[in-house]
Design a protein around this motif. Structure first.
Motif, PDB file in Angstrom:
ATOM      1  N   SER A 223       0.859  -1.080  -0.052  1.00 16.83           N
ATOM      2  CA  SER A 223      -0.009   0.084  -0.082  1.00 16.83           C
ATOM      3  C   SER A 223       1.112   1.224   0.059  1.00 16.83           C
ATOM      4  O   SER A 223       1.792   1.408   0.814  1.00 16.83           O
ATOM      5  CB  SER A 223      -0.987   0.009   1.206  1.00 16.83           C
ATOM      6  OG  SER A 223      -0.156   0.015   2.317  1.00 16.83           O
TER       7      SER A 223
ATOM      8  N   GLU B   4      -1.175  -0.970  -4.152  1.00 11.24           N
ATOM      9  CA  GLU B   4      -2.435  -0.591  -4.067  1.00 11.24           C
ATOM     10  C   GLU B   4      -2.095   1.232  -3.818  1.00 11.24           C
ATOM     11  O   GLU B   4      -1.549   1.618  -2.837  1.00 11.24           O
ATOM     12  CB  GLU B   4      -3.141  -0.865  -2.649  1.00 11.24           C
ATOM     13  CG  GLU B   4      -4.392  -0.333  -2.339  1.00 11.24           C
ATOM     14  CD  GLU B   4      -5.085  -0.445  -1.102  1.00 11.24           C
ATOM     15  OE1 GLU B   4      -6.060  -1.091  -0.791  1.00 11.24           O
ATOM     16  OE2 GLU B   4      -4.222  -0.210  -0.042  1.00 11.24           O
TER      17      GLU B   4
ATOM     18  N   CYS C 297      -3.308   5.156  -2.676  1.00 12.02           N
ATOM     19  CA  CYS C 297      -4.201   5.634  -1.810  1.00 12.02           C
ATOM     20  C   CYS C 297      -3.730   7.052  -1.520  1.00 12.02           C
ATOM     21  O   CYS C 297      -2.324   7.399  -1.814  1.00 12.02           O
ATOM     22  CB  CYS C 297      -4.149   4.865  -0.556  1.00 12.02           C
ATOM     23  SG  CYS C 297      -4.376   3.117  -0.597  1.00 12.02           S
TER      24      CYS C 297
ATOM     25  N   ILE D   6      -7.197   2.953  -4.729  1.00  8.31           N
ATOM     26  CA  ILE D   6      -8.568   2.738  -4.045  1.00  8.31           C
ATOM     27  C   ILE D   6      -9.322   3.576  -4.437  1.00  8.31           C
ATOM     28  O   ILE D   6      -9.223   4.791  -4.814  1.00  8.31           O
ATOM     29  CB  ILE D   6      -8.272   2.655  -2.740  1.00  8.31           C
ATOM     30  CG1 ILE D   6      -9.340   2.140  -1.593  1.00  8.31           C
ATOM     31  CG2 ILE D   6      -7.654   4.067  -2.296  1.00  8.31           C
ATOM     32  CD1 ILE D   6      -8.790   2.062  -0.155  1.00  8.31           C
TER      33      ILE D   6
ATOM     34  N   ARG E 129     -12.490   5.227  -2.521  1.00  6.54           N
ATOM     35  CA  ARG E 129     -13.146   5.552  -1.091  1.00  6.54           C
ATOM     36  C   ARG E 129     -13.145   6.660  -0.865  1.00  6.54           C
ATOM     37  O   ARG E 129     -12.344   7.478  -0.774  1.00  6.54           O
ATOM     38  CB  ARG E 129     -12.322   4.781  -0.038  1.00  6.54           C
ATOM     39  CG  ARG E 129     -12.858   4.730   1.221  1.00  6.54           C
ATOM     40  CD  ARG E 129     -12.049   3.853   2.118  1.00  6.54           C
ATOM     41  NE  ARG E 129     -12.733   4.010   3.513  1.00  6.54           N
ATOM     42  CZ  ARG E 129     -11.859   4.280   4.765  1.00  6.54           C
ATOM     43  NH1 ARG E 129     -10.545   4.459   4.713  1.00  6.54           N
ATOM     44  NH2 ARG E 129     -12.497   4.439   5.773  1.00  6.54           N
TER      45      ARG E 129
ATOM     46  N   VAL F  36      -9.502  -1.049  -6.242  1.00  3.33           N
ATOM     47  CA  VAL F  36      -9.702  -1.452  -5.033  1.00  3.33           C
ATOM     48  C   VAL F  36     -11.100  -0.804  -4.503  1.00  3.33           C
ATOM     49  O   VAL F  36     -11.035   0.474  -4.325  1.00  3.33           O
ATOM     50  CB  VAL F  36      -8.686  -1.500  -3.937  1.00  3.33           C
ATOM     51  CG1 VAL F  36      -9.040  -1.995  -2.612  1.00  3.33           C
ATOM     52  CG2 VAL F  36      -7.419  -2.008  -4.562  1.00  3.33           C
TER      53      VAL F  36
ATOM     54  N   THR G 185     -10.584  -5.691  -6.642  1.00  9.27           N
ATOM     55  CA  THR G 185     -10.312  -6.308  -5.157  1.00  9.27           C
ATOM     56  C   THR G 185     -11.290  -5.528  -4.126  1.00  9.27           C
ATOM     57  O   THR G 185     -11.470  -4.356  -4.033  1.00  9.27           O
ATOM     58  CB  THR G 185      -8.904  -5.673  -4.598  1.00  9.27           C
ATOM     59  OG1 THR G 185      -7.976  -6.082  -5.530  1.00  9.27           O
ATOM     60  CG2 THR G 185      -8.770  -6.090  -3.094  1.00  9.27           C
TER      61      THR G 185
ATOM     62  N   HIS H 184     -12.121  -4.637  -0.612  1.00  6.09           N
ATOM     63  CA  HIS H 184     -11.296  -4.084   0.221  1.00  6.09           C
ATOM     64  C   HIS H 184     -11.793  -4.630   1.979  1.00  6.09           C
ATOM     65  O   HIS H 184     -12.665  -5.246   1.843  1.00  6.09           O
ATOM     66  CB  HIS H 184     -10.653  -2.637   0.279  1.00  6.09           C
ATOM     67  CG  HIS H 184     -11.974  -1.783   0.509  1.00  6.09           C
ATOM     68  ND1 HIS H 184     -12.960  -1.870   1.175  1.00  6.09           N
ATOM     69  CD2 HIS H 184     -12.070  -0.716  -0.205  1.00  6.09           C
ATOM     70  CE1 HIS H 184     -13.633  -0.616   1.065  1.00  6.09           C
ATOM     71  NE2 HIS H 184     -13.118  -0.099   0.318  1.00  6.09           N
ATOM     72  N   ARG H 185     -11.222  -3.873   2.747  1.00  6.39           N
ATOM     73  CA  ARG H 185     -11.600  -4.463   4.300  1.00  6.39           C
ATOM     74  C   ARG H 185     -12.909  -4.270   4.504  1.00  6.39           C
ATOM     75  O   ARG H 185     -13.145  -4.153   5.698  1.00  6.39           O
ATOM     76  CB  ARG H 185     -10.440  -4.006   4.993  1.00  6.39           C
ATOM     77  CG  ARG H 185      -9.152  -4.682   5.082  1.00  6.39           C
ATOM     78  CD  ARG H 185      -8.106  -4.368   6.068  1.00  6.39           C
ATOM     79  NE  ARG H 185      -8.636  -4.847   7.368  1.00  6.39           N
ATOM     80  CZ  ARG H 185      -8.327  -4.062   8.488  1.00  6.39           C
ATOM     81  NH1 ARG H 185      -7.761  -3.080   8.641  1.00  6.39           N
ATOM     82  NH2 ARG H 185      -8.993  -4.856   9.561  1.00  6.39           N
TER      83      ARG H 185
ATOM     84  N   LEU I 269      -9.444  -8.379   0.009  1.00  4.19           N
ATOM     85  CA  LEU I 269      -8.498  -7.822   1.029  1.00  4.19           C
ATOM     86  C   LEU I 269      -9.062  -7.828   2.619  1.00  4.19           C
ATOM     87  O   LEU I 269     -10.160  -7.207   2.987  1.00  4.19           O
ATOM     88  CB  LEU I 269      -8.106  -6.381   0.812  1.00  4.19           C
ATOM     89  CG  LEU I 269      -7.257  -5.776   1.826  1.00  4.19           C
ATOM     90  CD1 LEU I 269      -5.732  -6.641   2.124  1.00  4.19           C
ATOM     91  CD2 LEU I 269      -6.731  -4.421   1.522  1.00  4.19           C
ATOM     92  N   THR I 270      -8.556  -8.896   3.496  1.00 10.27           N
ATOM     93  CA  THR I 270      -9.185  -9.041   4.681  1.00 10.27           C
ATOM     94  C   THR I 270      -7.862  -9.315   5.875  1.00 10.27           C
ATOM     95  O   THR I 270      -6.997  -9.801   5.612  1.00 10.27           O
ATOM     96  CB  THR I 270     -10.147 -10.145   4.522  1.00 10.27           C
ATOM     97  OG1 THR I 270     -10.710 -10.228   5.831  1.00 10.27           O
ATOM     98  CG2 THR I 270      -9.719 -11.283   3.970  1.00 10.27           C
TER      99      THR I 270
ATOM    100  N   HIS J  48      -0.724  -8.307   1.625  1.00 10.48           N
ATOM    101  CA  HIS J  48      -0.734  -6.839   1.536  1.00 10.48           C
ATOM    102  C   HIS J  48      -0.116  -6.144   2.815  1.00 10.48           C
ATOM    103  O   HIS J  48      -0.517  -6.509   3.942  1.00 10.48           O
ATOM    104  CB  HIS J  48      -2.176  -6.522   1.677  1.00 10.48           C
ATOM    105  CG  HIS J  48      -2.567  -4.895   1.645  1.00 10.48           C
ATOM    106  ND1 HIS J  48      -2.936  -4.200   0.319  1.00 10.48           N
ATOM    107  CD2 HIS J  48      -2.667  -3.913   2.571  1.00 10.48           C
ATOM    108  CE1 HIS J  48      -2.978  -3.109   0.676  1.00 10.48           C
ATOM    109  NE2 HIS J  48      -3.074  -2.726   2.175  1.00 10.48           N
TER     110      HIS J  48
END
Length: 251
Positions: free
Chosen positions: A7, A26, A28, A57, A59, A91, A119, A121-122, A146-147, A196
C-alpha cells in the motif's frame, strides 16, 4: 506463487516499492484516514512512473462503508476515470445498512469496471457474515478480497483467513492489516497466497523551520513534520522470504 502488494500513499512510494520487488501497488491518499481515493494528478503520475500493476483505491471518505447516493455517484465517476486511464485494477467495497455486501451497488461497479480486476477491500471485515460475503463476492466476480480475517490484525484473524482460502472458489484471499516481516512466515505456512503490507517507516520532513503553535490538523498528537513511506529494505526482505518459500514448494 505468492505475491506481495504494497500500500502506497504517493507515487514516490510506489516507485520505491517497485524497485524493491513488490508485485503490485495499492495506490491511496490520506494514510491517517485509512486510505482514500488518490487525486487525478497522482493517478496520472503513477501510470507514467510505475510499470508493475497499480490498483487505486476508490473510497470517498473515512469511516464506514455504507454510502449515500451522492457518495456512490462520485465513486462511480472515479471508477470510470480510473478505467479510462488504463489501470489494470481497482480497490473498492461497500456494505448495506445491515452490514451485508451491497450487491445492487456492487453490480453497478462491476459493470463499470470492464476488464479491471476488482479487489473488495476491508469493508469485508465489517460485514455481518464473512462466509455469506464470500459467496456473494464470488457471484459478483471480484478478483480478490483484502481482509484481516475480521480481526484488528490479520495475524489475529489467521484462522478465518485460512478457512476462507480453503473455501473460496473464485476470489483470492489477500491478508492485510499488520502483515510485516516478523509474522510473514505464519501466513505462508497457512497457505495464504497474497499478502498486503505497508512495509514502511516514518520519515522526517526535510523542512528545517517549524512554525510553533500552528497546525493544519485537528488532532493534537498528529506530527505534521513526518510521514509514512515505503521502506525498500523491508520490501526486499519480505520478497526474499516469499521467494524462498516458493522455491521450497517447487522443490
Amino acid at each position: 506463487m505468492t505475491k506481495l502488494e504494497v500500500s502506497c500513499y504517493g507515487v514516490d512510494c510506489a516507485v520505491t516499492a517497485q524497485q524493491a520487488g513488490a508485485d503490485r501497488v495499492e495506490l491511496c491518499s490520506a494514510p491517517s484516514e485509512g486510505g482514500l481515493t488518490p487525486s487525478a494528478g497522482t493517478l496520472k503520475a503513477a501510470l507514467e512512473r510505475v510499470s508493475i500493476p497499480v490498483h487505486p483505491i476508490v473510497r470517498p471518505r473515512a469511516g464506514d462503508f455504507c454510502y449515500s447516493a451522492a457518495e456512490f455517484a462520485s465513486m462511480k465517476s472515479d471508477v470510470a476515470f480510473i478505467r479510462d486511464l488504463g489501470f489494470p485494477g481497482v480497490v473498492i467495497g461497500m456494505l448495506d445498512e445491515d452490514a451485508h455486501i451491497d450487491r445492487v451497488k456492487m453490480r453497478e461497479i462491476m459493470a463499470l469496471c470492464g476488464d479491471m480486476a476488482v479487489t473488495f477491500h476491508r469493508a469485508f471485515d465489517l460485514s455481518h457474515s464473512p462466509k455469506r460475503a464470500l459467496e456473494e463476492l464470488t457471484e459478483l466476480g471480484v478478483a480478490r478480497i483484502l481482509t484481516s480475517g475480521q480481526q484488528q490484525s490479520a495475524e489475529s484473524g489467521i484462522a478465518l483467513l485460512k478457512e476462507l482460502t480453503q473455501l473460496s472458489e473464485g476470489p483470492i484471499i489477500m491478508a492485510g492489516a499488520g502483515v510485516r516481516l516478523s509474522n510473514l512466515q505464519k501466513f505462508l505456512d497457512n497457505g495464504i497466497q497474497e499478502l498486503h503490507s505497508s512495509a514502511g517507516r516514518m520519515v522526517p520532513s526535510p523542512m528545517r523551520y517549524r512554525k510553533a503553535g500552528v497546525s493544519m490538523c485537528s488532532g493534537n498528537e498528529t506530527d505534521e513534520f513526518s510521514r509514512y513511506c515505503v521502506d525498500s529494505d523491508v520490501v526486499e526482505a519480505m520478497k526474499g522470504v516469499m521467494q524462498m518459500n516458493n522455491s521450497v514448494r517447487v522443490a
